[in-house]
Write a protein that holds these residues in place. Sequence first.
Motif, short mmCIF file in Angstrom:
data_model
loop_
_atom_site.label_atom_id
_atom_site.label_comp_id
_atom_site.label_asym_id
_atom_site.label_seq_id
_atom_site.Cartn_x
_atom_site.Cartn_y
_atom_site.Cartn_z
N ALA B 278 -6.62 1.72 -5.64
CA ALA B 278 -5.32 1.66 -5.02
C ALA B 278 -5.15 0.10 -5.23
O ALA B 278 -5.91 -0.43 -6.00
CB ALA B 278 -5.46 1.81 -3.65
N SER B 282 -0.02 -7.29 -2.65
CA SER B 282 1.03 -6.50 -1.89
C SER B 282 2.28 -7.63 -2.07
O SER B 282 1.92 -8.61 -2.52
CB SER B 282 0.76 -6.38 -0.36
N ASP B 291 1.84 -0.34 1.83
CA ASP B 291 1.96 -0.67 0.37
C ASP B 291 1.04 -1.95 0.03
O ASP B 291 1.62 -2.99 -0.03
CB ASP B 291 3.16 -0.57 -0.17
N ASP B 292 -0.19 -1.77 -0.25
CA ASP B 292 -0.93 -0.55 -0.43
C ASP B 292 -2.36 -0.49 0.21
O ASP B 292 -3.29 -0.14 -0.12
CB ASP B 292 -1.19 -0.25 -1.98
N GLY B 295 -3.67 2.59 0.87
CA GLY B 295 -4.57 3.25 -0.39
C GLY B 295 -5.81 2.40 -0.72
O GLY B 295 -6.88 3.08 -1.01
N ASP B 353 -1.21 5.40 -3.45
CA ASP B 353 -0.22 4.39 -3.52
C ASP B 353 1.14 4.89 -3.16
O ASP B 353 2.19 4.59 -3.69
CB ASP B 353 -0.11 3.61 -4.91
#
Lengths: 464, 464
Positions: B278, B282, B291-292, B295, B353
């Motif tokens: 990921a 950001s 986001d993210d 992830g 993601d």
Amino acid sequence: MRYFLLIVALLFSKSFNAQTDQEVFKRLYKTALTNGKSYEWLDYLSNQIGGRLSGSVNAELAVAWGKQELEALGLDKVWLQPVMVPKWIRGAKEYAYIKSTTGKTTNVNICALGGSVATNPLGVEAEVVEVHSFEELTELGEDKIKGKIVFYNRPMQPDLIQTFEAYGGCVNQRYQGAVEAAKYGAVGVIVRSMTLRLDDLPHTGSMTYNNLPNEKRIPSAAISTNDAELLSSMLKLDERLKFYFKQNCQQLPDVKSYNVIGEITGSEFPNEYIIVGAHLDSWDLGDGSHDDGAGIVQSMEVLRLFKENDMAPKRSIRVVMFMNEENGLRGATEYAKVAKQKGENHIFSLESDAGGFTPRGFSFECNDTIFSTIESWKSLFKPYLIHYFERGGSGADVGPLKTKKNVVAGLRPDSQRYFDHHHAANDTFEHVNKRELELGAATMAALVYLFDQYGIAPNSYENH
Amino acid sequence: MRYFLLIVALLFSKSFNAQTDQEVFKRLYKTALTNGKSYEWLDYLSNQIGGRLSGSVNAELAVAWGKQELEALGLDKVWLQPVMVPKWIRGAKEYAYIKSTTGKTTNVNICALGGSVATNPLGVEAEVVEVHSFEELTELGEDKIKGKIVFYNRPMQPDLIQTFEAYGGCVNQRYQGAVEAAKYGAVGVIVRSMTLRLDDLPHTGSMTYNNLPNEKRIPSAAISTNDAELLSSMLKLDERLKFYFKQNCQQLPDVKSYNVIGEITGSEFPNEYIIVGAHLDSWDLGDGSHDDGAGIVQSMEVLRLFKENDMAPKRSIRVVMFMNEENGLRGATEYAKVAKQKGENHIFSLESDAGGFTPRGFSFECNDTIFSTIESWKSLFKPYLIHYFERGGSGADVGPLKTKKNVVAGLRPDSQRYFDHHHAANDTFEHVNKRELELGAATMAALVYLFDQYGIAPNSYENH
């Protein structure tokens, strides 16, 4: 093999008219997502009316609003179906604290369970017995329980993927906890809130006293999960601590209320009924947006989507706003009773009462033959990411309409966040997402369309 | 038929060892849901570090934190992979208003697009040309555009069920809008925010100038959807109104940053790599939770779930925290370059993601043979309500690792709420649900487990 497939394909295209069905689906989803009304309705119901417990002024406002909005849709019939409902009121805000043996008090968040009696006006203060099951209660017996407050602290099981299963595994503590604890002389009941989250909000919900005489009824309240954890920890260090709580809720005489019903009368089979429904009442702590304002506006939207797209159904389609699902199910019982008296053939009844989250599919109660037909419809739903078609419980309000021949079903939205809000003060409008709500309405409308097209008679698929 | 089924069943149980696989799945999901660490990690990354644009101090803090947390897991190797990244800074908060021809001003919410140049220090004020496509721009031509601000106002299409598709259909306005408008002498660009909601938050995101010389680069900003609607309405009434905006963002020289990588080395095939990844950077407006951050912590959790359950993988499993996905993809490019140089065989690369929402499945890039194997795994995921196994795009960070033989994939969570938060000030921790996040991590771990067990060689299923 090739011929077999060809025949199947021909049969399918003839009986289910897949291309038209696909087009109808597209139209229904597009209308719901680009020109939907469910979110605007929910805004009004949640923010202008708010929580609407059976028998309350707000519930009556909701009835009047529901009738007016259905009338504005230009349905063929709109009417109110009278039903007597229980009226329980919370009274002043509840109050509770933990008092250590040294006398130090710590306030905790509780709320009376729906249907509970009040404490005496000065409140109840007693030692606490923490249990995780009714078996544990039986083992402890009257010796250990008499004069104490029973604290039910079995959490919802977090590793169950479907949160309703986790709820089902715990809710007997809330519903029957008082009856069980009263057997052994407990003076009150505190129940861990039915949520998977750790937070400060108590979650109410219905409870029963069965036929206990009034003097044996003990007050019951839910405690927030954070405070349940706190109480449990403190008990480990100080088992003789006391718990104090005060609530002045009361059960008043039943009052008259209504189911709100609207109908588009069928053009070919007006005596075959398809209903979409949800419950109009809610608990009083939040504004009932997910439980079950979402279901109400989605059900309304189903009929509006038919009208908006000039789809005249073959069968009669009704929206039913059931009153009093939360603490009595009187509306559903009445609706089913009247339907039976009139000999109305309810071929398919669909309920939305699991929150306004992204729809995943449906849970059906029906026989094998019908279910295999329903399963053959799955592919139509695939582009809309609707994949869940399973046998299982439908819903409390459509349950009484079940027969051996018909179909009752429940919409199954994503359930992961549902119990974060269920019956708590944060069941509010801002936690409903517009698109997720609209997708649910469109998904319901699409299924209703198929049942309207093809009915449920074994040969109905050949006839149309 | 019965024999055929028996043979199929035997083959299946031999090659895929379904019972064990089921048990492993159960363990992975249970650990993630009852003893997960992803949510706690996200709390730290979002609330203690926050937004972490490439080249920022926060991005460096995130690198140090990621390395430290991976080291604490007791992986076989943890290292930083250096990479030069762009450093763009927003500067002071942007400011904008609409000025009617009568001189009345109305403030509106904008934010500079990532990579944009500043306006001149006094701001830009000009008349506005509203367009919905580059074609429209071409038709208008220099005559109508020169000296004006181009306002791109094509909304995301609400009736597309998959919101990423709706995003894909609009994002060229944001990414290339300035280049296209500059061709005709525009002095600035305002782009409708990439979200399906109507609200007051502007959504940033990357944009390009291609090779335009500096003096031709025009400032670009996103405007909230509510204000886009307002501007559009006002233009209908007063087409000579002016738009004013000021922003003082700047592009600084590249700085050194890092991908953060951790590995559990495989016991049987250490030279076959499976990665979960990921992006650690950001945007700067929110804290990058969906986001993210989501992830990132899910990818970390995959390796932790293996460790926690004493699962020693046959193949080498890496977590890769890619730097600079948002405005450069330098981390992913560097990782793939080094992997190629070293001849590392990345058999399977999985990216998360698309937000920390309830997982629905995966999107795969691979050949037909492998995909049919992957599809045969679907039934294992059914109890976890994971149903989406489709061919399609994987993800920006794993994309560069794609070969003709291997598999790259992306986790596909429910996407309905993603663009409510994407690149905006409300991409924050409280909008991530703990269970939904954890389910995503478990789902990734389950798929990684299968790839580790069975590999991707055509005959690997027989060997193990």
